[in-house]
Design an enzyme around this catalytic site. Structure first.
Site, PDB file in Angstrom:
ATOM      1  N   ASP A  36       5.933   4.144   5.133  1.00 50.83           N
ATOM      2  CA  ASP A  36       6.808   3.118   5.736  1.00 50.83           C
ATOM      3  C   ASP A  36       6.886   1.857   4.874  1.00 50.83           C
ATOM      4  O   ASP A  36       7.650   0.941   5.184  1.00 50.83           O
ATOM      5  CB  ASP A  36       6.374   2.785   7.173  1.00 50.83           C
ATOM      6  CG  ASP A  36       4.921   2.358   7.295  1.00 50.83           C
ATOM      7  OD1 ASP A  36       4.076   2.904   6.574  1.00 50.83           O
ATOM      8  OD2 ASP A  36       4.616   1.484   8.131  1.00 50.83           O
ATOM      9  N   HIS A  37       6.129   1.834   3.774  1.00 50.46           N
ATOM     10  CA  HIS A  37       6.168   0.670   2.877  1.00 50.46           C
ATOM     11  C   HIS A  37       6.699   1.017   1.488  1.00 50.46           C
ATOM     12  O   HIS A  37       6.860   0.121   0.659  1.00 50.46           O
ATOM     13  CB  HIS A  37       4.783   0.045   2.762  1.00 50.46           C
ATOM     14  CG  HIS A  37       4.275  -0.465   4.065  1.00 50.46           C
ATOM     15  ND1 HIS A  37       4.253  -1.805   4.387  1.00 50.46           N
ATOM     16  CD2 HIS A  37       3.818   0.203   5.164  1.00 50.46           C
ATOM     17  CE1 HIS A  37       3.788  -1.939   5.621  1.00 50.46           C
ATOM     18  NE2 HIS A  37       3.519  -0.735   6.116  1.00 50.46           N
ATOM     19  N   ASP A  45      -0.260  -4.022   5.843  1.00 48.34           N
ATOM     20  CA  ASP A  45      -0.830  -3.773   7.160  1.00 48.34           C
ATOM     21  C   ASP A  45      -2.300  -4.158   7.145  1.00 48.34           C
ATOM     22  O   ASP A  45      -2.979  -3.920   6.153  1.00 48.34           O
ATOM     23  CB  ASP A  45      -0.719  -2.289   7.505  1.00 48.34           C
ATOM     24  CG  ASP A  45       0.708  -1.773   7.595  1.00 48.34           C
ATOM     25  OD1 ASP A  45       1.637  -2.574   7.581  1.00 48.34           O
ATOM     26  OD2 ASP A  45       0.886  -0.544   7.671  1.00 48.34           O
ATOM     27  N   HIS A  99       0.842  -1.199   0.000  1.00 50.30           N
ATOM     28  CA  HIS A  99       0.000   0.000   0.000  1.00 50.30           C
ATOM     29  C   HIS A  99       0.872   1.242   0.000  1.00 50.30           C
ATOM     30  O   HIS A  99       2.094   1.162   0.185  1.00 50.30           O
ATOM     31  CB  HIS A  99      -0.980  -0.011   1.177  1.00 50.30           C
ATOM     32  CG  HIS A  99      -0.367   0.015   2.557  1.00 50.30           C
ATOM     33  ND1 HIS A  99       0.526  -0.938   3.013  1.00 50.30           N
ATOM     34  CD2 HIS A  99      -0.530   0.880   3.600  1.00 50.30           C
ATOM     35  CE1 HIS A  99       0.859  -0.670   4.276  1.00 50.30           C
ATOM     36  NE2 HIS A  99       0.254   0.446   4.641  1.00 50.30           N
ATOM     37  N   HIS A 128      -7.321  -1.882   5.877  1.00 52.22           N
ATOM     38  CA  HIS A 128      -6.421  -0.873   6.419  1.00 52.22           C
ATOM     39  C   HIS A 128      -7.039   0.510   6.189  1.00 52.22           C
ATOM     40  O   HIS A 128      -8.098   0.618   5.584  1.00 52.22           O
ATOM     41  CB  HIS A 128      -5.050  -1.047   5.736  1.00 52.22           C
ATOM     42  CG  HIS A 128      -3.921  -0.363   6.442  1.00 52.22           C
ATOM     43  ND1 HIS A 128      -3.804  -0.328   7.806  1.00 52.22           N
ATOM     44  CD2 HIS A 128      -2.849   0.312   5.967  1.00 52.22           C
ATOM     45  CE1 HIS A 128      -2.709   0.347   8.133  1.00 52.22           C
ATOM     46  NE2 HIS A 128      -2.119   0.750   7.030  1.00 52.22           N
ATOM     47  N   HIS A 187       1.527   3.756   1.969  1.00 55.78           N
ATOM     48  CA  HIS A 187       1.950   4.434   3.187  1.00 55.78           C
ATOM     49  C   HIS A 187       3.473   4.486   3.137  1.00 55.78           C
ATOM     50  O   HIS A 187       4.123   3.513   2.715  1.00 55.78           O
ATOM     51  CB  HIS A 187       1.482   3.688   4.449  1.00 55.78           C
ATOM     52  CG  HIS A 187       0.103   4.081   4.902  1.00 55.78           C
ATOM     53  ND1 HIS A 187      -0.643   3.307   5.759  1.00 55.78           N
ATOM     54  CD2 HIS A 187      -0.654   5.181   4.617  1.00 55.78           C
ATOM     55  CE1 HIS A 187      -1.810   3.919   5.989  1.00 55.78           C
ATOM     56  NE2 HIS A 187      -1.833   5.048   5.307  1.00 55.78           N
TER      57      HIS A 187
HETATM   58 ZN    ZN Z   1       2.883   0.272   7.905  1.00 51.83          ZN
HETATM   59 ZN    ZN Z   2      -0.081   1.349   6.611  1.00 52.10          ZN
END
Ligand code: ZN
Ligand code: ZN
Length: 306
Positions: free
Chosen positions: A67-68, A213, A63, A143, A65
């Site tokens: 952090d990914h 997530d 996804h 999510h 976000h």
């Molecule tokens: Zn994450």
């Molecule tokens: Zn996320």
């Protein structure tokens, strides 16, 4: 069958810590590398784990976000500096190309290879990649933004020829491939030897599910049933169950409940919140529901085998 290795490059979540890199994994399947998520620092971790940049052909983003996926442009830029050629395929949400293409056009103007975006439509489970030996299926996750997990699975292999039977019937080399594919053998004097006498069953295909997530989602159970390893996010512990619910994440205990209900062979926990200095209590809570259960850590390598 060949190698099936899970490399953990990062297993932290959104807030930076000194213990973890954000979410990134690399699967080594028969020396082809498949990256799952690409957090900041992915390329440094890639190098640290002695993975070969030239073997990377596909990146799967769960996804959009940060952090990914904040590591993606750095990764592509490095691949360019290393003189990679051919094509790199990014499997990601349909919006991903609109997000990353302008950055590629600005920072990576003269790439020596093509970058192709393959849309992964969220909220459904379908085959998104396939080659001769593996298949990747998307998994619908719950999510705050559209999010997909991934199921990597080997295709069924060939039957094993029994050495003693090969010798006994003196089976010529040129007939062996068709027997491994299931054919009977006819001897020179016309006797038909059934395949079951000549072979032992093929290896069970190895399967790995990546679920991050996501909120606790029992709809996933039939899709991941019996996998050799389930990576499930465990952002929080029992102490923050309500926070997990509000942020569409899972607790370690919920991850373990999924593992138990799906009868997986082993559970790997990750995507840890920055609030924990020590994740062992998460593992302890999960282990009350399911074992074997492990905490992911940077540098970890899991070899799936039979
Ligand atoms: Zn994450
Ligand atoms: Zn996320």
């Amino acid at each position: 069958m060949g190698k099936f290795e899970i490399n953990i490059l990062g297993c932290g979540s959104a807030l930076p810590t000194l213990r973890h890199y954000p979410s990134t994994q690399v699967l080594n399947i028969r020396d082809n590398l498949f990256m799952i998520d690409c957090g900041e620092g992915a390329q440094i971790q890639f190098r640290r784990m002695h993975l070969k940049f030239t073997r990377l052909g596909h990146i799967f983003l769960s996804h959009l976000h940060g952090d990914h996926c904040f590591g993606l442009i750095g990764m592509i830029s490095t691949l360019s500096l290393l003189g990679r050629t051919g094509e790199l395929v990014i499997h990601a949400h349909p919006q991903a190309e609109a997000v990353f293409r302008p950055q590629l056009d600005f920072f990576c103007r003269e790439l020596p290879f093509a970058v192709r975006f393959e849309p992964v439509v969220p909220n459904r489970s379908e085959v998104i990649y396939e080659d001769r030996s593996i298949r990747v299926t998307s998994l619908p996750l719950i999510h705050r933004v559209p999010c997909s997990g991934f199921l990597f699975e080997e295709k069924p292999g060939q039957l094993h020829l029994r050495g003693d039977m090969v010798k006994f019937y003196d089976i010529p080399i040129y007939r062996r491939a068709e027997i491994k594919a299931g054919a009977d053998y006819t001897t020179p004097d016309g006797q038909i030897v059934p395949n079951a006498r000549l072979t032992t069953p093929a290896d069970e295909p190895l399967r790995y599910a990546y679920c991050s997530d996501t909120a606790y989602n029992e709809a996933l159970i039939p899709l991941i049933r019996g996998v050799d390893c389930l990576y499930h996010e465990a952002t929080f512990g029992d102490d923050a169950e309500e926070l997990a619910r509000l942020t569409c994440h899972s607790t370690a205990r919920q991850a373990a409940r999924m593992a138990r209900k799906a009868a997986v062979k082993q559970l790997l926990l990750g995507h840890f919140s920055a609030r924990y200095d020590d994740e062992q209590p998460l593992c302890d809570e999960a282990s009350q529901e399911f074992t074997p259960c492990m905490l992911a850590h940077e540098g970890m390598k899991i070899v799936l085998g039979r």
